[in-house]
Structures are given as C-alpha cells and as structure tokens.
Scaffold this active site. Structure first.
Site, PDB file in Angstrom:
ATOM      1  N   ARG A  89       1.233   6.989   0.125  1.00  0.00           N
ATOM      2  CA  ARG A  89       0.461   5.956   0.844  1.00  0.00           C
ATOM      3  C   ARG A  89      -0.888   5.872   0.154  1.00  0.00           C
ATOM      4  NH1 ARG A  89      -2.259   2.635   3.147  1.00  0.00           N
ATOM      5  NH2 ARG A  89      -2.008   1.844   5.250  1.00  0.00           N
ATOM      6  N   ASP A 134       0.798  -1.232   0.000  1.00  0.00           N
ATOM      7  CA  ASP A 134       0.000   0.000   0.000  1.00  0.00           C
ATOM      8  C   ASP A 134       0.832   1.285   0.000  1.00  0.00           C
ATOM      9  OD1 ASP A 134       0.858   0.117   2.692  1.00  0.00           O
ATOM     10  OD2 ASP A 134      -0.964  -0.854   3.395  1.00  0.00           O
ATOM     11  N   ASP A 148      -5.554  -0.922   3.582  1.00  0.00           N
ATOM     12  CA  ASP A 148      -4.419  -1.402   4.368  1.00  0.00           C
ATOM     13  C   ASP A 148      -4.110  -2.821   3.887  1.00  0.00           C
ATOM     14  OD1 ASP A 148      -2.440  -1.320   6.375  1.00  0.00           O
ATOM     15  OD2 ASP A 148      -3.746  -2.380   7.771  1.00  0.00           O
ATOM     16  N   THR A 149      -2.842  -3.050   3.530  1.00  0.00           N
ATOM     17  CA  THR A 149      -2.425  -4.393   3.126  1.00  0.00           C
ATOM     18  C   THR A 149      -1.579  -4.995   4.241  1.00  0.00           C
ATOM     19  OG1 THR A 149      -0.413  -3.601   2.027  1.00  0.00           O
ATOM     20  CG2 THR A 149      -2.400  -3.778   0.668  1.00  0.00           C
ATOM     21  N   ARG A 191       3.769  11.407   4.187  1.00  0.00           N
ATOM     22  CA  ARG A 191       3.550  10.733   2.913  1.00  0.00           C
ATOM     23  C   ARG A 191       2.309  11.304   2.242  1.00  0.00           C
ATOM     24  NH1 ARG A 191       3.399   4.665   5.264  1.00  0.00           N
ATOM     25  NH2 ARG A 191       1.741   5.701   6.430  1.00  0.00           N
ATOM     26  N   GLU A 242       1.573  -6.354   6.209  1.00  0.00           N
ATOM     27  CA  GLU A 242       2.953  -5.838   6.201  1.00  0.00           C
ATOM     28  C   GLU A 242       3.921  -6.824   5.567  1.00  0.00           C
ATOM     29  OE1 GLU A 242       4.060  -2.771   7.221  1.00  0.00           O
ATOM     30  OE2 GLU A 242       1.932  -2.345   7.397  1.00  0.00           O
TER      31      GLU A 242
END
Length: 199
Positions: A51, A37, A56-57, A101, A59
């Site tokens: 970002r 992501d 949300d992917t 970001r 980690e």
C-alpha cells in the site's frame, strides 16, 4: 567492564538490525497492478502486497469512483514502463497496515510515484499517522494540483456512466409511453423529456 561494553554493542546491533529497512531503498519487481495506490511486488522472491504510503487514490476495484480508472491506469503504466522500481520503508511509519499490507514509498526510475500521482490530481495526501519523510513535498504538490484544478480537484462534477445510461433508458420509456397514449400536448412533453436527457 568488558561485559558491559559487549552488552552495549549487542544492543546497538539489535537496534540497527530492526531498522535496517527503514529509509533505505530496495529494488523490487512488479508482480501485478491492483489500483492507484496498491500493487504487488516480488520482494526477496515473495509476492507482497504494498500500500503506497501517505496517499489515497479514488477506488476502482470494488467501488468505481470518479478518476479511479485514471489513477489505476497511471500507476500501472508507471510501474510497467519503469526500468527500476524501488521501495523505501519509512522509519516514521509502521511497516504494515491493519490488513497486513506493506507500507512504503514507491520510486519508479528514481521518481517518487506518490508525488507523481498527487501532482496529476489523481491522489490526495492522506493517512498521516507519523512524521514521514516526503509528506512536505506531497503537500506542496497537492496545493499546486488544487490551484490548477487537476482531476479530483476540478470543479466538474463527474457523473458515473451508469447514471447517464439509466437516465437515457428511463427517458426512452417515458417517450414510448407518451407516444402510445392519447395525452394532449404530447409533442411538447416529448420535447421536454428529450431536453432533460441531453442535460
């Protein structure tokens, strides 16, 4: 009277200039992949960390989570193979996050990358702090991915490879100890250890 019109025009102009990036697409170049992501893009010649907005992917940088590797690979492949990458800033969102970001929608050849990741079950809809442009689409895609039990929504419990490897090492040590000892019934105990290692 003329002065008041000039002030009104100036105020409108300032407002438009502040929101000129919002919900308009900007063509960029991939600088480097980071994870599922996040990526770096050259925006107006400057290397910028972006970002991906509203997802949300798992980690795969510092921490290795199940499906993190797959999400990172999917994102990197999509970005590297794209003929055109575009960012779209959302006027319902801040332009940057607390880490500095940029926050944006990512389009690869006119397809929304966030939606592609959610459809594959490699991302979940998250970090919704405002009324964003494509969240309804993402939520629909997430429900379909959940129903299909794709990747992060599957019932399978993914065991990290280091746990499997560690179990094998421990099992091998126990077998060696049993072989070297004068314990009664060591054959049956070795069989139990081998059975446990296969599970």
């Amino acid at each position: 009277m003329k002065k008041s019109w000039i002030w009104i025009i100036l105020l409108i102009g300032c407002f438009i200039m502040q929101h000129v990036d919002a919900n308009t697409k900007k063509t960029v170049t991939l600088s480097k992949c980071t994870d599922g992501d996040t990526a770096h893009f050259l925006i107006d010649g400057k290397d910028t960390t972006v970002r991906f907005l509203a997802i949300d992917t798992p980690e795969y940088t510092k921490e290795k989570e199940p499906y993190g590797k797959e999400a990172s690979a999917f994102t990197c492949d999509a970005l590297k193979q794209a003929d055109e990458i575009q960012l779209e800033y959302d006027d319902g969102s801040d332009k940057t996050d607390k880490y500095g970001r940029d926050l944006a929608w990512i389009f690869v050849d006119d397809k929304l990358l966030q939606k592609m990741l959610v459809e594959e079950g490699l991302a979940e809809v998250a970090y919704l702090y405002g009324d964003y442009a494509y969240t309804d689409e993402l939520k629909e895609s997430q429900e379909m991915a959940k129903a299909a039990k794709r990747n992060i929504w599957s019932d399978e419990e993914t065991v990290p490879s280091y746990i499997t490897y560690g179990s094998m090492v421990i099992g091998a040590i126990i077998i060696v100890i049993l072989l070297c000892s004068n314990t009664k019934g060591k054959k049956s105990k070795i069989k139990k250890v081998l059975k446990a290692m296969k599970q």
